[in-house]
Design an enzyme around this catalytic site. Structure first.
Site, PDB file in Angstrom:
ATOM      1  N   LEU A  93      14.114  -8.977  48.712  1.00  0.00           N
ATOM      2  CA  LEU A  93      14.499  -7.667  48.807  1.00  0.00           C
ATOM      3  C   LEU A  93      13.682  -6.655  49.434  1.00  0.00           C
ATOM      4  CD1 LEU A  93      16.578  -7.802  45.218  1.00  0.00           C
ATOM      5  CD2 LEU A  93      17.657  -7.868  47.687  1.00  0.00           C
ATOM      6  N   TYR A 148      10.521  -3.904  42.063  1.00  0.00           N
ATOM      7  CA  TYR A 148      11.083  -3.974  43.460  1.00  0.00           C
ATOM      8  C   TYR A 148      10.915  -5.502  43.674  1.00  0.00           C
ATOM      9  CZ  TYR A 148       6.979  -2.171  45.889  1.00  0.00           C
ATOM     10  OH  TYR A 148       5.804  -1.525  46.439  1.00  0.00           O
ATOM     11  N   CYS A 149      12.127  -6.093  44.366  1.00  0.00           N
ATOM     12  CA  CYS A 149      11.636  -7.562  45.042  1.00  0.00           C
ATOM     13  C   CYS A 149      11.232  -8.404  43.782  1.00  0.00           C
ATOM     14  CB  CYS A 149      11.065  -7.658  46.132  1.00  0.00           C
ATOM     15  SG  CYS A 149      11.247  -9.127  47.156  1.00  0.00           S
ATOM     16  N   PRO A 150      11.967  -8.616  42.760  1.00  0.00           N
ATOM     17  CA  PRO A 150      11.075  -9.256  41.604  1.00  0.00           C
ATOM     18  C   PRO A 150      11.305 -10.805  41.862  1.00  0.00           C
ATOM     19  CG  PRO A 150      13.444  -8.571  41.045  1.00  0.00           C
ATOM     20  CD  PRO A 150      13.211  -7.807  42.291  1.00  0.00           C
ATOM     21  N   LYS A 161       2.924  -5.154  37.727  1.00  0.00           N
ATOM     22  CA  LYS A 161       3.174  -5.937  39.099  1.00  0.00           C
ATOM     23  C   LYS A 161       2.226  -5.117  40.226  1.00  0.00           C
ATOM     24  CE  LYS A 161       6.389  -7.371  42.485  1.00  0.00           C
ATOM     25  NZ  LYS A 161       7.791  -7.784  42.826  1.00  0.00           N
TER      26      LYS A 161
END
Length: 280
Positions: A93, A148-150, A161
């Site tokens: 993502l 975001y974009c896990p 992160k």
């Protein structure tokens, strides 16, 4: 650790450093580069290759992001914030790329037995741990909810992160890619993606579950290690680890057949992105 690092042990590492090409170097070119190198390494034209790259003010979207119900509104928001956007040719993502984010790609030949997908992820994780082994910090690999974009190979320190790893496999080549938030504010990057999803999704129900962003779970390495790091600092660490793991380290740009493959790959990703026509 040694088992994971063994994939980095190569007779030769070809280095393509594109970390300082500046704002005119576009992300579309990067994804075409990695596809080209996968083809070249997979065909035995090139040895294992390590590529570094930086893109300025760019949001890289995943395929699922293009299905957001109010995508045009979301893209208009990003443009207003001074960001370009592209859709990558692999999974995942939306992620933020800017001058404080270093991207690294490791391209290996897929052997007859095949490189197990987790082995590729583990090799990149081990590389990053080795690069920052002089700091008293545990680097974990697990999904960080609210980022975001896990993904299951989010890299974090104390639950925050700073990096995400992905993989792409084509034509007997394996590209393991990571983005490292080296400097700047991790929270500010996350707030940008948080707002993008709020604008592009609003309160509408969707089949796909988009992440609910909690900016406080993201940070840069400079913030987490309490040290002002630069892209050049991290590049030096990267090259030193590869040097310790290889018989020979050398730089070589694309040439010959690779240039032809690159043109085909570049046109393919440009055409894919042209489908996302947005009028502002």
């Amino acid at each position: 650790m040694e088992t994971n690092l063994s994939l980095l042990q190569q007779d030769k590492w070809r280095i393509i450093d594109q970390s300082s090409l500046g704002p005119m170097f576009e992300a579309l070119q990067s994804f075409a580069m990695d596809d080209t190198l996968c083809t070249s390494v997979g065909a035995g034209v090139s040895p294992a290759t390590a590529r570094s790259w930086v893109h300025h003010q760019t949001i890289v979207l995943g395929i699922q992001d293009t299905k957001l119900p109010f995508l045009e509104d979301g893209l208009a928001y990003l443009k207003k914030q001074g960001f370009r956007f592209i859709v990558r040719n692999s999974g995942g993502l939306a992620v933020v790329l800017d001058s404080g984010v270093l991207n690294l790609s490791l391209i290996f030949p897929d052997t007859e037995k095949g490189i197990d997908i987790n082995r590729g992820y583990d090799a990149m994780w081990a590389l990053i741990k080795e690069m920052f082994s002089d700091f008293n910090a545990e680097i974990e690999a697990r999904e960080i909810e609210g980022s975001y974009c896990p993904g299951s190979y989010d890299l974090s320190i104390n639950g925050k992160k700073f990096a995400g790893i992905s993989q792409r496999r084509i034509r007997k080549g394996v590209a393991v890619q990571i983005y490292l938030c080296v400097s700047g504010s991790g929270q500010n990057r996350a707030k940008l993606i948080q707002e993008f999803y709020q604008v592009a999704k609003k309160d509408q129900e969707t089949k796909f579950t988009y992440p609910t962003i909690h900016p406080e779970v993201m940070a840069s390495l400079s913030e987490l290690l309490h040290t002002e790091l630069t892209i050049q600092d991290v590049m030096l660490r990267f090259l030193n680890v590869l040097k310790d793991r290889s018989g020979k380290l050398y730089g070589e740009p694309l040439s010959g057949q690779e240039l032809e493959w690159y043109e085909v790959n570049y046109q393919r990703i440009v055409e894919r992105n042209e489908k996302i026509k947005v009028d502002f």
